[in-house]
Design an enzyme around this catalytic site. Structure first.
Site, PDB file in Angstrom:
ATOM      1  N   GLY A 214      40.203  56.762  48.286  1.00 14.45           N
ATOM      2  CA  GLY A 214      38.986  55.976  48.508  1.00 14.45           C
ATOM      3  C   GLY A 214      38.909  55.627  49.981  1.00 14.45           C
ATOM      4  O   GLY A 214      39.940  55.337  50.612  1.00 14.45           O
TER       5      GLY A 214
ATOM      6  N   HIS B   7      41.668  59.915  41.215  1.00 10.09           N
ATOM      7  CA  HIS B   7      40.868  61.050  41.693  1.00 10.09           C
ATOM      8  C   HIS B   7      41.806  62.245  41.859  1.00 10.09           C
ATOM      9  O   HIS B   7      42.792  62.166  42.590  1.00 10.09           O
ATOM     10  CB  HIS B   7      40.190  60.719  43.026  1.00 10.09           C
TER      11      HIS B   7
ATOM     12  N   GLU C  74      30.071  55.039  56.109  1.00  9.20           N
ATOM     13  CA  GLU C  74      30.780  56.304  56.011  1.00  9.20           C
ATOM     14  C   GLU C  74      30.094  57.089  54.915  1.00  9.20           C
ATOM     15  O   GLU C  74      30.305  56.856  53.732  1.00  9.20           O
ATOM     16  CB  GLU C  74      32.265  56.058  55.727  1.00  9.20           C
TER      17      GLU C  74
ATOM     18  N   GLY D 202      38.524  62.893  57.406  1.00 10.09           N
ATOM     19  CA  GLY D 202      37.189  62.452  57.839  1.00 10.09           C
ATOM     20  C   GLY D 202      37.135  60.933  57.991  1.00 10.09           C
ATOM     21  O   GLY D 202      36.505  60.413  58.922  1.00 10.09           O
ATOM     22  N   ASP D 203      37.805  60.227  57.073  1.00 13.67           N
ATOM     23  CA  ASP D 203      37.839  58.756  57.144  1.00 13.67           C
ATOM     24  C   ASP D 203      38.625  58.300  58.363  1.00 13.67           C
ATOM     25  O   ASP D 203      38.274  57.313  59.018  1.00 13.67           O
ATOM     26  CB  ASP D 203      38.498  58.165  55.887  1.00 13.67           C
TER      27      ASP D 203
HETATM   28  P1  ADP Z   1      37.277  64.141  54.304  1.00 10.17           P
HETATM   29  O1  ADP Z   1      36.405  64.117  53.112  1.00 10.17           O
HETATM   30  O2  ADP Z   1      38.685  64.527  54.105  1.00 10.17           O
HETATM   31  O3  ADP Z   1      37.230  62.869  54.974  1.00 10.17           O
HETATM   32  P2  ADP Z   1      35.515  65.600  56.073  1.00 10.17           P
HETATM   33  O4  ADP Z   1      34.868  66.900  55.817  1.00 10.17           O
HETATM   34  O5  ADP Z   1      34.664  64.410  56.174  1.00 10.17           O
HETATM   35  O6  ADP Z   1      36.702  65.392  55.083  1.00 10.17           O
HETATM   36  O7  ADP Z   1      36.363  65.722  57.424  1.00 10.17           O
HETATM   37  C1  ADP Z   1      37.130  66.811  57.701  1.00 10.17           C
HETATM   38  C2  ADP Z   1      37.229  66.894  59.207  1.00 10.17           C
HETATM   39  O8  ADP Z   1      38.585  66.972  59.552  1.00 10.17           O
HETATM   40  C3  ADP Z   1      36.587  68.153  59.809  1.00 10.17           C
HETATM   41  O9  ADP Z   1      35.253  67.903  60.158  1.00 10.17           O
HETATM   42  C4  ADP Z   1      37.460  68.423  61.010  1.00 10.17           C
HETATM   43  O10 ADP Z   1      36.892  67.793  62.153  1.00 10.17           O
HETATM   44  C5  ADP Z   1      38.778  67.751  60.693  1.00 10.17           C
HETATM   45  N1  ADP Z   1      39.833  68.722  60.397  1.00 10.17           N
HETATM   46  C6  ADP Z   1      39.919  69.513  59.325  1.00 10.17           C
HETATM   47  N2  ADP Z   1      41.009  70.296  59.380  1.00 10.17           N
HETATM   48  C7  ADP Z   1      41.662  69.991  60.520  1.00 10.17           C
HETATM   49  C8  ADP Z   1      42.869  70.456  61.160  1.00 10.17           C
HETATM   50  N3  ADP Z   1      43.610  71.403  60.624  1.00 10.17           N
HETATM   51  N4  ADP Z   1      43.208  69.890  62.347  1.00 10.17           N
HETATM   52  C9  ADP Z   1      42.448  68.928  62.896  1.00 10.17           C
HETATM   53  N5  ADP Z   1      41.301  68.468  62.352  1.00 10.17           N
HETATM   54  C10 ADP Z   1      40.911  68.977  61.177  1.00 10.17           C
END
Ligand code: ADP
Length: 454
Positions: free
Chosen positions: A111, A175, A265, A438-439
Site C-alpha cells: 500500500g 495483495h 499519488e 514508484g512510491d
Molecule cells: P510502482 O507501482 O511499483 O510504484 P510505477 O510504474 O509507478 O511502479 O514505477 C516504476 C518506476 O520505477 C518506473 O517508472 C521507473 O522510473 C522505475 N524503475 C523501474 N525499474 C527500474 C530499475 N531497474 N532501476 C531503476 N528504476 C527503475
C-alpha cells in the site's frame, strides 16, 4: 555540470536538509504484499489447465476486476507481454483461495501509505502519521522503527502511537504480487522488461475504508502536519466511490484551508468513472505523481485518445507527448505540480520555478535506484550507494528532443509560463525488486522538494 555532478550535489542538499521537514500525513491505503516470483513452466501449466483459449482474451484486454482464475492468469500475461504493471481487485473467494494455495515467496509492507511511511519515517527520519485501515499483528510487524505514528483512541482521547503499540488484532489485507524479470518467457510471449501484476484480495483498501480515528479527528491530525500525501483511490469502482469521495473531498478542503500542500499519488485506476472523478478532484491537490500508463489513462477520459496512444507507443516514452499531456492536465485542473516518471527518465511540470524541483527529482531517482539495487534501503546514507549505477543512456535522445523543442538547459526549461524539469534516471540492470519503486520516487521527490525549499 554533468548529470553525475548534479546527482551528487542534489543528494547532499537533500540529505542535509531533510530533518527540516515537518510531519507528513499519509492516507489512506496500507496492506500486506505477498510476493510471488513467477516461473515460466509453472505459469504455462496453469494456463493450459484453465484452457489457453479461456485465458488469452484477458491478455489482450484487462478485465475490470478478477472474478475467475482464467481472468487472473490472463491479466498476469497482459503485464508480461507489455512489461507493464497493473493492479486489479480479486472479487471471487475461490480465486482468492487459488492464489493463497499458489503461495508466496515473501511478505512485505504494501500500500502506498505503508511503503511511504517506512521510507519517510523509517529511512529518512521524517515524522509521519499513517492511515492503516486494518492493523493486524502481521501488518504491524511490517512497520520499521522510527517516527511512524497511527492515531489510537484511548478513553475518548486521541493518542499517536507507533503501529507496534497499537495492539488491536484486526484483519490482514493481502495483495498478491506476481513478479517477472526482463526476458521472462511464457507461451509465445517474452517480457520486454521486469515488472509485475497485482491481484488484491482485500475488502478494506479496495473500498477505501476510512477509520473513525481519522474521520472524527481529521482537523487535529492536519493541524500537526506540514504536508500530506494521498493515495489509494485507484481501487475504487463506480459502485463504491461515492462515500469515500465525500470524506476525501472534506479532508482536502481542511488541508487546503490550513495551507497544507497535498500530493496525490495516482495509480492505475481501471474504473473510468473513478478516473473522471479523480480528475475532478485534482485541482484541490498541490501535486500529482504518475507514470505513462496512468497519464495515458487520464488523457483517455479527457477525450485525448490520440495523445493517450502516443504516450504508450514509444520506448522510451516520447517526452514531447508527455509534456503536451502534462500541460493539458495542468491547464484543465489547476494542479500546481505534475511529476511524471517512466523507465529511464522523469519530468516535472510546475507553476513555480527553481532548481530545487529538478534536484528533488534527482534525489528521488537515486533513492529509486538504491531500492532497485539493494532491495531494502535502511538509511538515507544507503541512497548514495546507488551513485555507481550508470545514468540511462537512452535518455540522451530524450534530453536532445527536449533541448530542441523547449531550449532546455541542465534539465530545466520553460513552457507556457510553467517550468519543465527533466532528469535521466539511473537504471539498475538486475534489480532486486521493483515493487513500490514508484512510491519511492514520488514521495522522495515531493518531500525532497520541501526539504530544499526551507
Ligand atoms: P510502482 O507501482 O511499483 O510504484 P510505477 O510504474 O509507478 O511502479 O514505477 C516504476 C518506476 O520505477 C518506473 O517508472 C521507473 O522510473 C522505475 N524503475 C523501474 N525499474 C527500474 C530499475 N531497474 N532501476 C531503476 N528504476 C527503475
Amino acid at each position: 555540470m554533468s548529470w553525475e555532478e548534479l546527482y551528487s550535489s542534489a543528494f547532499k542538499k537533500v540529505r542535509d536538509n531533510i530533518a527540516s521537514v515537518g510531519r507528513v500525513l499519509l492516507a489512506y491505503n496500507t496492506n500486506i504484499d505477498a510476493i510471488k516470483y513467477l516461473y515460466g513452466r509453472d505459469l504455462e501449466e496453469r494456463v493450459n489447465k484453465e484452457g489457453v483459449e479461456n485465458v488469452l482474451p484477458y491478455s489482450e484486454e484487462l478485465p475490470e476486476r478478477i472474478t475467475s482464475v482464467p481472468e487472473l492468469l490472463g491479466s498476469i500475461l497482459w503485464s508480461i507481454r507489455r512489461g507493464k504493471a497493473a493492479e486489479l481487485f480479486v472479487e471471487s473467494c475461490s480465486t482468492r483461495f487459488y492464489m493463497k494455495r499458489w503461495g508466496w515467496d515473501e511478505l512485505r509492507m504494501g500500500g502506498q501509505v505503508g511503503i511511504m511511511a517506512n521510507l519517510l519515517g523509517g529511512v529518512y527520519g521524517v515524522p509521519v502519521i499513517a492511515h492503516v485501515p486494518q492493523l493486524s499483528k502481521l501488518q504491524a510487524g511490517l512497520f520499521k522503527d522510527g517516527p511512524i505514528y497511527v492515531p489510537k483512541l484511548e478513553g475518548g482521547k486521541l493518542k499517536l502511537v507507533h503501529p507496534s503499540e497499537f495492539s488491536g488484532d484486526e484483519e490482514s489485507c493481502i495483495h498478491y504480487i506476481y513478479e517477472f524479470p526482463r526476458g521472462f518467457r511464457v507461451l509465445d510471449f517474452e517480457a520486454p522488461r521486469e515488472n509485475r501484476f497485482i491481484g488484491a484480495a482485500d475488502d478494506y483498501n479496495t473500498n477505501l475504508f476510512i477509520r473513525d480515528e481519522f474521520k472524527s479527528n481529521f482537523e487535529g491530525l492536519a493541524d500537526s502536519s506540514e504536508l500530506a500525501i494521498i493515495s489509494g483511490l485507484q481501487a475504487l469502482t463506480e459502485e463504491n466511490y461515492r462515500e469515500p469521495f465525500e470524506t476525501i473531498r472534506a479532508h482536502l478542503e481542511v488541508l487546503e484551508e490550513k495551507g497544507i500542500p497535498a500530493h496525490l499519488e495516482f495509480a492505475f485506476t481501471p474504473d473510468e468513472t473513478v478516473r473522471r472523478e479523480i480528475l475532478g478532484l485534482l485541482g484541490k491537490f498541490w501535486s500529482v505523481g504518475l507514470n505513462e500508463v496512468e497519464l495515458a489513462s487520464i488523457m483517455d477520459v479527457m477525450g485525448e485518445k490520440a495523445l493517450a496512444e502516443k504516450l504508450l507507443a514509444n520506448d522510451p516514452v516520447d517526452p514531447i507527448a508527455v509534456t503536451e499531456a502534462m500541460l493539458k492536465l495542468a491547464e484543465k485542473t489547476g494542479v500546481r505540480r505534475i511529476h511524471f516518471h517512466t523507465y529511464g527518465y522523469y519530468l516535472a511540470l510546475t507553476d513555480y520555478k527553481g532548481e530545487f524541483v529538478r534536484d528533488a527529482l534527482l534525489f528521488a531517482a537515486l533513492a529509486a535506484a538504491a531500492k532497485a539495487k539493494l532491495g531494502d534501503v535502511r538509511s538515507i546514507d544507503d541512497v548514495v550507494r546507488a551513485m555507481d549505477v550508470p545514468v540511462n543512456e537512452k535518455a540522451a535522445a530524450v534530453e536532445g528532443a527536449l533541448v530542441k523543442e523547449y531550449g532546455m538547459k541542465d534539465g530545466i526549461g520553460e513552457i507556457d509560463g510553467y517550468q519543465l524539469s527533466f532528469i535521466p534516471t539511473k537504471i539498475v540492470a538486475k534489480p532486486k525488486s521493483t515493487v513500490g519503486i514508484g512510491d519511492t520516487i514520488s514521495s522522495s521527490a515531493f518531500v525532497g522538494e520541501f526539504a530544499l525549499r526551507e
